[in-house]
Motif scaffolding. Sequence first.
Motif, mmCIF file in Angstrom:
data_model
loop_
_atom_site.group_PDB
_atom_site.id
_atom_site.type_symbol
_atom_site.label_atom_id
_atom_site.label_comp_id
_atom_site.label_asym_id
_atom_site.label_seq_id
_atom_site.Cartn_x
_atom_site.Cartn_y
_atom_site.Cartn_z
ATOM 1 N N ARG A 1 41.213 -12.942 -0.211
ATOM 2 C CA ARG A 1 41.009 -12.527 -1.276
ATOM 3 C C ARG A 1 39.173 -13.238 -1.638
ATOM 4 O O ARG A 1 39.167 -14.375 -0.972
ATOM 5 C CB ARG A 1 40.875 -12.372 -3.401
ATOM 6 N N GLY B 1 36.672 -8.109 -1.289
ATOM 7 C CA GLY B 1 38.101 -7.611 -2.083
ATOM 8 C C GLY B 1 38.925 -8.429 -1.466
ATOM 9 O O GLY B 1 39.439 -9.487 -1.458
ATOM 10 N N GLU B 2 39.971 -7.168 -1.095
ATOM 11 C CA GLU B 2 41.692 -7.729 -0.680
ATOM 12 C C GLU B 2 42.243 -7.437 -0.371
ATOM 13 O O GLU B 2 41.673 -6.550 0.389
ATOM 14 C CB GLU B 2 42.102 -7.959 -2.225
ATOM 15 N N SER B 3 42.897 -9.082 0.808
ATOM 16 C CA SER B 3 43.789 -7.862 1.561
ATOM 17 C C SER B 3 44.556 -8.669 2.261
ATOM 18 O O SER B 3 44.918 -9.287 1.643
ATOM 19 C CB SER B 3 43.252 -7.468 3.286
ATOM 20 N N SER C 1 43.091 1.696 3.836
ATOM 21 C CA SER C 1 44.159 0.765 2.351
ATOM 22 C C SER C 1 44.761 0.165 2.908
ATOM 23 O O SER C 1 45.367 -0.642 2.449
ATOM 24 C CB SER C 1 43.615 1.856 1.742
ATOM 25 N N SER C 2 45.912 1.503 3.794
ATOM 26 C CA SER C 2 46.832 0.327 4.090
ATOM 27 C C SER C 2 47.701 1.052 5.612
ATOM 28 O O SER C 2 46.947 2.016 6.201
ATOM 29 C CB SER C 2 48.132 0.908 3.132
ATOM 30 N N TYR D 1 47.511 -3.771 4.060
ATOM 31 C CA TYR D 1 47.058 -3.630 2.526
ATOM 32 C C TYR D 1 45.806 -4.255 2.726
ATOM 33 O O TYR D 1 45.267 -5.320 2.809
ATOM 34 C CB TYR D 1 47.888 -3.590 1.352
ATOM 35 N N VAL D 2 45.197 -3.004 2.424
ATOM 36 C CA VAL D 2 43.027 -3.207 2.404
ATOM 37 C C VAL D 2 42.660 -3.210 0.802
ATOM 38 O O VAL D 2 42.838 -2.045 0.724
ATOM 39 C CB VAL D 2 42.261 -2.877 3.161
ATOM 40 N N ASP D 3 41.730 -3.620 0.146
ATOM 41 C CA ASP D 3 41.159 -3.266 -1.128
ATOM 42 C C ASP D 3 39.946 -3.811 -1.075
ATOM 43 O O ASP D 3 39.378 -4.500 -1.756
ATOM 44 C CB ASP D 3 41.824 -3.432 -1.995
ATOM 45 N N ALA D 4 39.117 -2.717 0.134
ATOM 46 C CA ALA D 4 37.867 -3.422 -0.084
ATOM 47 C C ALA D 4 36.478 -2.792 -0.871
ATOM 48 O O ALA D 4 36.763 -2.100 -1.632
ATOM 49 C CB ALA D 4 37.188 -3.031 1.690
ATOM 50 N N SER D 5 35.379 -3.484 -0.641
ATOM 51 C CA SER D 5 35.033 -3.367 -2.263
ATOM 52 C C SER D 5 33.785 -2.430 -1.771
ATOM 53 O O SER D 5 33.558 -1.748 -0.710
ATOM 54 C CB SER D 5 33.978 -4.284 -2.763
ATOM 55 N N SER D 6 33.203 -1.615 -2.038
ATOM 56 C CA SER D 6 32.537 -0.585 -1.964
ATOM 57 C C SER D 6 31.068 -0.799 -0.708
ATOM 58 O O SER D 6 30.994 -0.437 -0.208
ATOM 59 C CB SER D 6 31.183 0.295 -3.160
#
Length: 807
Positions: A435, A461-463, A522-523, A496-501
């Motif tokens: 994170r 974000g998170e990965s 995202s995945s 898994y990737v949850d990146a910021s805008s």
Amino acid sequence: MPSSRQANLARLYAASALACLLAYAVPLPAFAQDVGDMATKVPSNSQMLLAADTLEYNNDNQTVTAVGGVQIDYGGNRLVAQKVVYDRNTKRMVASGNVEIVNSDGTKINSDHIDITDDFADGFVNALRVETIDKAYFAAESAERMGGVLTTFHNGVYTACEPCEDKPDKAPTWRVKARKIIWNGEKKTVRFENANFEFFGFPLAYLPAFEIADPTVKRKSGFLIPSMGYNSHLGYNVKIPYYFALSPTYDLTVTGSGYTKQGFLGEAEWRQRFNNGEYTLKIAGIQQQNPDAFIDTTAFPTTGGHNVDSGPAGDPNRFRGMMGTQGQFAINERWNFGWDVLLQTDKDFSATYKIDKYNDAVHQSAIYLTGLNDRNYFDVRAMHFEVQEDTPNGNPAARSGQQPWVLPSLDYAYIPDVSVAGGQLSLNVNARVIRRDDLDETFNIPYVPSPDVQRVRGLAGESSRLTAEAEWKRTFVTDDGLVVTPLLALQGDTDYVDASSGSLIAVNQMATNLGQQADMRSSFARYMATAGLEMRWPVLFSLASGSSHVIEPMAQVFLRPNEQYVGGLSIPNEDAQSMVFDATTLFERDKFSGYDRIEGGSRANVGLRYSGSYINGWGTNAIFGQSYQIGGENSFAAPDLVNVGAYSGLQTTKSDYVGLFGINSPNGFAASVSGRFDEQTFEVRRAEFKAAYSGLPVSLSAKYAFIQAQPLYGFTTDRHEVTLGASTHLAENWRVFGTGTYDLQESLLVKDGVGFAYSDSCFTYLMTYSQSRDLNTREVTKSIGFNLSFRTLGDFGSSTNAVDTIQ
């Protein structure tokens, strides 16, 4: 009389040593045990064995006299003398004539006359000389021990310097002389009265009286050796620690430091041990008197020079502090649990005030669990990296906010004890969850955000990623000596990737600059299967008597599909950002440094290895080779978020050539040269030369490094610099040394330093002076360091030396 040379040496050292010795009484080693225990405890029911040339019995006086080659052994202690008279009434022995007592611990006591009890308990000694097991030396005109508790030495001398064999009467480098030395075995203290500290035979400091803890007690409350230093922002400082021995298993050290510019800094460290481990807890804090002393208008013009250490304008950073803890515990013989955690009021406090154990430029806080058993290894840890910098947050050059939290990272490796299909199977598992609060990106124009995004080193974000890998290989050797090793490998990932805008915008901008289409997933899941074959043919031969040479042609072939999800900037790259292709990595199956990238496509590695040894002790070694992309898509030519393959030398179908050659000799000389050369023009892309000679009276070292410009990797110009170092012994104990690093690209002497040192068996003196220059501002930083080290007494001076010395 001391010589004029000794007088000059004493004057030279006096300026550094006098302040230390007058201000603080340092502890001496354990003569409470080594000397006072002429009365060494002996086992119960021990028998006394006596040998002598003649024995005389006087029944009237109740005495026994042993004459000639007398030796008495009692409970591991031995007394040797020319004559010993034993009084049965008083149960005392009087030994005379070259008397020597050797205690069970190896301590030697020499005298012309010793009067002791028959159990070696109490006694009186004339002309005492003592040599301890750790080569500490005592002498006294006389010593007496009373009640088994109190030992008094009259006109005593202590030193840790070995006597000169050629001139035994020559004064040692240092010694402590005292009119009276009193050891109290009950209070566990040693007191010196009317003491003088002598340096090369010259009195340097007079101490009317001082008392130290009995060194036989390993832990006792009291002051520790102070230190001092200087910093342009902090001023001059003196640091004085006090140690509290609270229990056999825990203690506390409280340290007060005074800074002429910033005031008083307080520190406290708690330590506690258990049967299966230990932990420490440290706190520190200061109310800064002058935060404006940290202002640097050259480095931070946009903030008026205000930075982390000074605090912003109108809100000075006055109170600063930290709390840190470290620990490690053995759960059992296979498993260990531990941590290293730092919390502080701002990101640069511990580095600015050099808080021990927490002052690294980058501190890694971690909580971990590890296990090791035969061929099994397990490690799981949570980590965070604190970049200790004075750059304010919000400044594009600031790095601390871009560092990730790793929650957690897991590694597992297992090699079965039994063979599988006649070969070796190995299994590896790696997982990580990351994170990051701030986007880590670079631009083609340094520190000026624009659509011209060059690299995205870390997504905000998170990965997360989970990787499992299995490898099998088996080695065959033919009758002709050909070594053949087939290999099979399979790796699978889920991500898994949850990146910021903001991160997605930066990725799109980078893709536009590269002419690519961004496809951040995202995945996803991916795999890599590899079938490989390695062949080596070592040939041993000799060209002359006593020499041997091995030439080993070597080739590898790896067949595998293309790497998935590359080329479209689809996946983050957190752990495979470092890329160095050279002779040491030529024969690696996967040349990426981490799991986030997987080498794909079929590849062949071809090269030649050589080693030689000669009858005169010289040795040589060499590697030369090249790598070929023989099928599929070249992973090193496919762009990713950090352009890791750019300019690597592997991005073309035929790689650059890589080579290494090294020599070593028995007389202390060694050298090596390595490089990477363009596969068409043979132009040097990367090179390094190292040479060193270590001998007497001169030691030399040289290093040259060159790396060609890598614009897409963040380096727009060539990098090459040379470092030289030298040390020479001017006399038996004297050494002068120096070092310098010159940046050939910037035509700048980056750092340089000189120093001199004196060293013998009991004393070391070191003085250094160095300068360093900032590549951007050309600002010069100067530092001076010195250190005095008295064996068994302690060290005094700077905690670190300003120059890397060459021995």
